[in-house]
Design a protein around this motif. Structure first.
Motif, short mmCIF file in Angstrom:
data_model
loop_
_atom_site.label_atom_id
_atom_site.label_comp_id
_atom_site.label_asym_id
_atom_site.label_seq_id
_atom_site.Cartn_x
_atom_site.Cartn_y
_atom_site.Cartn_z
N LEU A 1 -13.83 -1.76 -3.02
CA LEU A 1 -14.36 -2.85 -2.20
C LEU A 1 -15.88 -2.92 -2.26
N GLU A 2 -16.54 -1.78 -2.48
CA GLU A 2 -17.99 -1.77 -2.61
C GLU A 2 -18.47 -2.49 -3.87
N GLN A 3 -17.53 -2.75 -4.80
CA GLN A 3 -17.87 -3.51 -6.01
C GLN A 3 -17.85 -5.02 -5.76
N SER A 4 -17.53 -5.43 -4.54
CA SER A 4 -17.51 -6.85 -4.14
C SER A 4 -16.52 -7.70 -4.93
N PRO A 5 -15.25 -7.28 -4.99
CA PRO A 5 -14.25 -8.16 -5.60
C PRO A 5 -14.05 -9.40 -4.75
N ALA A 6 -13.53 -10.47 -5.38
CA ALA A 6 -13.23 -11.68 -4.61
C ALA A 6 -12.14 -11.41 -3.59
N GLU A 7 -11.15 -10.60 -3.98
CA GLU A 7 -10.02 -10.29 -3.10
C GLU A 7 -9.32 -9.05 -3.61
N VAL A 8 -8.83 -8.24 -2.67
CA VAL A 8 -7.97 -7.11 -3.01
C VAL A 8 -6.65 -7.27 -2.26
N VAL A 9 -5.56 -7.22 -3.00
CA VAL A 9 -4.22 -7.28 -2.41
C VAL A 9 -3.55 -5.94 -2.64
N ILE A 10 -3.07 -5.33 -1.57
CA ILE A 10 -2.33 -4.06 -1.65
C ILE A 10 -0.85 -4.38 -1.52
N ALA A 11 -0.07 -4.04 -2.55
CA ALA A 11 1.37 -4.28 -2.52
C ALA A 11 2.10 -2.95 -2.46
N ASN A 12 3.12 -2.89 -1.62
CA ASN A 12 3.84 -1.63 -1.43
C ASN A 12 5.30 -1.92 -1.08
N ARG A 13 6.16 -0.96 -1.36
CA ARG A 13 7.58 -1.14 -1.04
C ARG A 13 7.78 -1.36 0.47
N THR A 14 7.10 -0.53 1.28
CA THR A 14 7.14 -0.71 2.73
C THR A 14 5.97 -1.61 3.12
N VAL A 15 6.29 -2.84 3.50
CA VAL A 15 5.27 -3.85 3.75
C VAL A 15 4.31 -3.41 4.86
N SER A 16 4.86 -2.86 5.94
CA SER A 16 4.03 -2.49 7.10
C SER A 16 2.97 -1.47 6.72
N LYS A 17 3.29 -0.59 5.77
CA LYS A 17 2.33 0.44 5.35
C LYS A 17 1.16 -0.20 4.59
N ALA A 18 1.48 -1.19 3.75
CA ALA A 18 0.43 -1.91 3.01
C ALA A 18 -0.45 -2.69 3.97
N GLU A 19 0.17 -3.33 4.94
CA GLU A 19 -0.60 -4.12 5.91
C GLU A 19 -1.49 -3.24 6.76
N ALA A 20 -0.98 -2.08 7.18
CA ALA A 20 -1.77 -1.17 8.01
C ALA A 20 -2.95 -0.61 7.23
N LEU A 21 -2.72 -0.27 5.97
CA LEU A 21 -3.81 0.25 5.14
C LEU A 21 -4.88 -0.81 4.94
N ALA A 22 -4.46 -2.03 4.64
CA ALA A 22 -5.43 -3.12 4.46
C ALA A 22 -6.26 -3.32 5.73
N ALA A 23 -5.61 -3.25 6.88
CA ALA A 23 -6.30 -3.47 8.15
C ALA A 23 -7.41 -2.45 8.37
N ASP A 24 -7.25 -1.25 7.84
CA ASP A 24 -8.26 -0.21 8.00
C ASP A 24 -9.53 -0.48 7.20
N PHE A 25 -9.46 -1.44 6.25
CA PHE A 25 -10.58 -1.65 5.35
C PHE A 25 -11.12 -3.09 5.37
N THR A 26 -10.64 -3.90 6.30
CA THR A 26 -11.05 -5.31 6.30
C THR A 26 -12.54 -5.50 6.58
N ASP A 27 -13.18 -4.49 7.18
CA ASP A 27 -14.62 -4.60 7.42
C ASP A 27 -15.43 -4.51 6.14
N LEU A 28 -14.80 -4.07 5.05
CA LEU A 28 -15.52 -3.90 3.79
C LEU A 28 -15.32 -5.06 2.81
#
Length: 274
Positions: A141-168
């Motif tokens: 995220l420090e490389q300033s991508p346009a967007e990062v999508v995290i895909a995972n078998r357990t959707v809630s785990k991907a969503e929770a991980l993404a939420a931890d990094f939305t400030d970046l």
């Protein structure tokens, strides 16, 4: 007096770290001895205590002890705090132990420097939501991508991980089947390749401009990278460069010198072909 360093894990016999760090020491003219230590599953703290008691200066930590190392340390780098798992321990002058995570820096350096693949302003898909992915998200995220999508078998785990990094940056989570659109860079942070399996993502996310990156590596092209090439990817990269670059960053933290890595990567690839 020769300084002592080591990698701890279980299993550990397969580790390339002694070969890598011994080469770095030769390249940079550093007086150190680097070994591999097999640690009992219930004996991590005792093993680290013993190592530092014997005058050890620093450790690399591999599976399954990265979270143990997080709990053991006295202080943390900003990226280690984000990852909540560490792969490098540094004995400080006051006797306390500083923890860091060099995986993400190593991967990003391999992608952007060694492979000359830009992350800035690109659409990035990362597969998996475990510790390996958490460890690389901040540097990506420090490389300033346009967007990062995290895909995972357990959707809630991907969503929770993404939420931890939305400030970046712009980061979101979803299930494998919910991946939409095309991506410039797809990073496989799952261990599926080790079992010869594929994360079930749609081939439509791949174009002839997409670069695939598998954190895993082996003597042959990984299953994920072969799938990417079969579906028209422009380039497929395995995790050997990440392994060497994360080691180089740990070496820099310990010795205050960043070793050149290309010759070491070349030697490892030659060994792999032999």
């Amino acid at each position: 007096m020769t300084d002592l360093y080591a990698v701890m894990g279980n299993p550990i016999g397969h580790s390339k770290s002694p070969q890598i760090h011994t080469a770095f020491a030769k390249i940079t003219d550093q007086d150190l001895l680097y070994s591999a230590i097999l640690v009992p599953l219930d004996g991590f703290d005792a093993a680290v205590d013993d190592f530092f008691r014997r005058g050890g200066k620093g450790l690399n930590i591999t599976v399954p002890f990265k979270e143990n190392a997080w709990r053991y340390a006295d202080a943390f780098s900003a990226r280690a705090k984000r990852a909540q798992a560490v792969n490098t321990l540094i004995q400080q002058d006051d006797g306390t132990v500083l923890a860091d995570n060099t995986d993400g820096v190593g991967m990003v350096r391999d992608i952007t420097v060694n492979q000359n693949v830009a992350i800035e302003s690109k659409r990035v898909l990362i597969l998996g939501a475990g510790g390996a992915v958490r460890g690389v998200l901040q540097p990506v995220l420090e490389q300033s991508p346009a967007e990062v999508v995290i895909a995972n078998r357990t959707v809630s785990k991907a969503e929770a991980l993404a939420a931890d990094f939305t400030d970046l940056g712009c980061v979101s989570g979803c299930g494998f089947a919910d991946v939409k659109g095309e991506f410039d860079l797809i990073i496989n942070g799952t261990s599926a390749s080790l079992a010869g399996e594929l994360p079930p993502i749609p081939a439509a996310c791949m174009t002839d401009k997409t670069v695939s990156y598998d954190m895993m590596y082996g003597a042959e092209t990984t299953v994920f990278n072969q799938w990417a090439l079969d579906n028209g990817a422009a380039k497929a990269i395995d995790g050997l460069g990440m392994l060497v670059e994360q080691a180089a960053e740990a070496f820099r933290l310990w010795r205050d010198v960043l070793p050149q890595t290309q010759a070491v990567m070349n030697a490892l690839r030659e060994d792999r072909r032999a």
